[in-house]
Design a protein around this motif. Structure first.
Motif, PDB file in Angstrom:
ATOM      1  N   SER A 157       0.829  -1.216   0.000  1.00  0.00           N
ATOM      2  CA  SER A 157       0.000   0.000   0.000  1.00  0.00           C
ATOM      3  C   SER A 157       0.857   1.257   0.000  1.00  0.00           C
ATOM      4  O   SER A 157       0.507   2.261  -0.641  1.00  0.00           O
ATOM      5  N   ARG A 158       1.991   1.234   0.672  1.00  0.00           N
ATOM      6  CA  ARG A 158       2.827   2.430   0.757  1.00  0.00           C
ATOM      7  C   ARG A 158       3.769   2.592  -0.437  1.00  0.00           C
ATOM      8  O   ARG A 158       4.139   3.715  -0.782  1.00  0.00           O
ATOM      9  N   GLN A 159       4.120   1.498  -1.066  1.00  0.00           N
ATOM     10  CA  GLN A 159       4.949   1.595  -2.271  1.00  0.00           C
ATOM     11  C   GLN A 159       4.199   2.263  -3.413  1.00  0.00           C
ATOM     12  O   GLN A 159       4.825   2.807  -4.333  1.00  0.00           O
ATOM     13  N   SER A 160       2.882   2.285  -3.330  1.00  0.00           N
ATOM     14  CA  SER A 160       2.088   2.913  -4.390  1.00  0.00           C
ATOM     15  C   SER A 160       2.311   4.414  -4.463  1.00  0.00           C
ATOM     16  O   SER A 160       1.988   5.055  -5.461  1.00  0.00           O
ATOM     17  N   TYR A 161       2.890   5.011  -3.394  1.00  0.00           N
ATOM     18  CA  TYR A 161       3.167   6.454  -3.404  1.00  0.00           C
ATOM     19  C   TYR A 161       4.435   6.796  -4.176  1.00  0.00           C
ATOM     20  O   TYR A 161       4.729   7.982  -4.398  1.00  0.00           O
ATOM     21  N   GLY A 162       5.197   5.793  -4.563  1.00  0.00           N
ATOM     22  CA  GLY A 162       6.427   6.045  -5.304  1.00  0.00           C
ATOM     23  C   GLY A 162       7.562   6.572  -4.462  1.00  0.00           C
ATOM     24  O   GLY A 162       8.527   7.139  -4.990  1.00  0.00           O
ATOM     25  N   ALA A 163       7.495   6.405  -3.145  1.00  0.00           N
ATOM     26  CA  ALA A 163       8.547   6.876  -2.247  1.00  0.00           C
ATOM     27  C   ALA A 163       9.748   5.939  -2.317  1.00  0.00           C
ATOM     28  O   ALA A 163       9.609   4.757  -2.635  1.00  0.00           O
ATOM     29  N   VAL A 197       9.786   4.196   2.752  1.00  0.00           N
ATOM     30  CA  VAL A 197       8.748   3.198   2.967  1.00  0.00           C
ATOM     31  C   VAL A 197       9.072   2.373   4.212  1.00  0.00           C
ATOM     32  O   VAL A 197       8.195   2.086   5.038  1.00  0.00           O
ATOM     33  N   ASP A 198      10.344   2.000   4.367  1.00  0.00           N
ATOM     34  CA  ASP A 198      10.760   1.276   5.569  1.00  0.00           C
ATOM     35  C   ASP A 198      10.442   2.082   6.828  1.00  0.00           C
ATOM     36  O   ASP A 198       9.975   1.527   7.838  1.00  0.00           O
ATOM     37  N   ALA A 199      10.692   3.380   6.778  1.00  0.00           N
ATOM     38  CA  ALA A 199      10.424   4.233   7.940  1.00  0.00           C
ATOM     39  C   ALA A 199       8.930   4.269   8.242  1.00  0.00           C
ATOM     40  O   ALA A 199       8.509   4.151   9.403  1.00  0.00           O
ATOM     41  N   TRP A 200       8.114   4.443   7.196  1.00  0.00           N
ATOM     42  CA  TRP A 200       6.665   4.479   7.398  1.00  0.00           C
ATOM     43  C   TRP A 200       6.163   3.189   8.030  1.00  0.00           C
ATOM     44  O   TRP A 200       5.422   3.213   9.017  1.00  0.00           O
ATOM     45  N   VAL A 201       6.566   2.068   7.463  1.00  0.00           N
ATOM     46  CA  VAL A 201       6.072   0.774   7.957  1.00  0.00           C
ATOM     47  C   VAL A 201       6.594   0.509   9.360  1.00  0.00           C
ATOM     48  O   VAL A 201       5.866   0.013  10.231  1.00  0.00           O
TER      49      VAL A 201
END
Length: 289
Positions: free
Chosen positions: A235-241, A246-250
């Motif tokens: 779901s977070r990779q869809s933002y293109g970050a 992404v690791d930080a978010w998760v």
């Protein structure tokens, strides 16, 4: 700023004053009549406050930082923007502060900072703390739990708060409480020399309980859905970050799941003289009230 006798009256420097936390601290110091110097990258965005100088100085430009800190005794170091090179920026600023003769550095760190912290960015804070410890400066570390003010922003457009936090709890802390604590240390730093404070809110909530609290405030039905790790990354990779972000978010959520953000401390009331602010008290009143 300069006194009539030509000597420098600025005794406290504040970084990050264009942001949510540094700006709060700067306004508190100004309200107390404390002379201060704001170190910012964009002077036009800095708050205009009495007894305050605004100086352009980015963490990476050590010459700028040394000049900006000339005559300053105490500095509040708000961590730099999250980037892969943030620790290098922090080390550069710390070295420049030490070279400028700063007596006491107050660093805004993260709760439970450690080299093996689940939350990846907490490892950056640990590395920065270690670098500060290696200087001759006195220091105080304010390790903030997750910002309670940001919890509403974690809710999706579909009114779902989702992440791999399981049934873990988070003792999120209000930005205003952190600013009050930082102001108390900055205005009387010596008693806090060498001390690390873990700043938390008054209770540790599951994300289910956060969702219930947000629902009461908004009048909407907000719910928490526990994601798997695979779901969270997709779901977070869809933002293109980039991958590190992404690791930080998760890992924000997995740190909660692992119980690394759930201990409530008395640091806020000890430093500020008032109770820590509950999440519900930060939110607007319910439409039904």
């Amino acid at each position: 700023m300069t006194r009539p006798d030509g000597t420098d009256a600025a005794t406290i420097a504040v970084t990050g004053a264009t942001g949510r936390l540094g700006g709060r601290v700067a306004r508190r110091l100004a309200s107390l009549g404390v002379p201060q110097r704001l170190l910012v990258r964009s002077p036009d965005r800095a708050p205009r406050l009495p007894a305050t100088d605004v100086v352009q100085a980015g963490f990476a430009d050590t010459d700028e930082v040394r000049r900006a800190l000339d005559g300053v005794r105490t500095v509040l170091m708000v961590s730099a923007e999250e980037t892969p090179g943030r620790v290098d920026l922090h080390r550069a600023f710390v070295d420049a502060a030490a070279s400028a003769g700063i007596a006491h550095l107050v660093y805004i760190s993260f709760y439970g900072a450690a080299p093996d912290a689940t939350f990846t960015l907490a490892r950056d804070h640990w590395a920065t703390e270690q670098h500060i410890r290696g200087t001759a400066m006195a220091y105080t570390f304010l390790r903030d739990n997750l910002y309670a003010d940001f919890l509403p922003l974690m809710v999706g457009a579909d009114d779902v708060l989702r992440g791999p936090a399981g049934r873990g709890r988070v003792a999120a802390v209000a930005l205003d409480d952190i600013a009050d604590a930082a102001t108390a240390v900055l205005t009387d730093p010596d008693p806090h020399t060498g001390t690390t404070y873990e700043l938390t809110g008054p209770q540790a909530l599951t994300l289910d309980e956060v969702a219930v609290t947000l629902s009461r405030s908004t009048g909407r039905t907000i719910r928490y859905r526990a994601e798997s790790l695979d779901e969270a990354y997709r779901s977070r990779q869809s933002y293109g970050a980039p991958a590190w972000q992404v690791d930080a978010w998760v890992s924000t959520y997995t740190a909660i799941a692992n119980g690394e953000l759930d201990t409530v401390t008395d640091a806020v009331p000890r430093l500020t003289g008032h109770a820590a602010t509950a999440l519900a008290a930060l939110l607007p009143p319910s439409p039904a009230d």
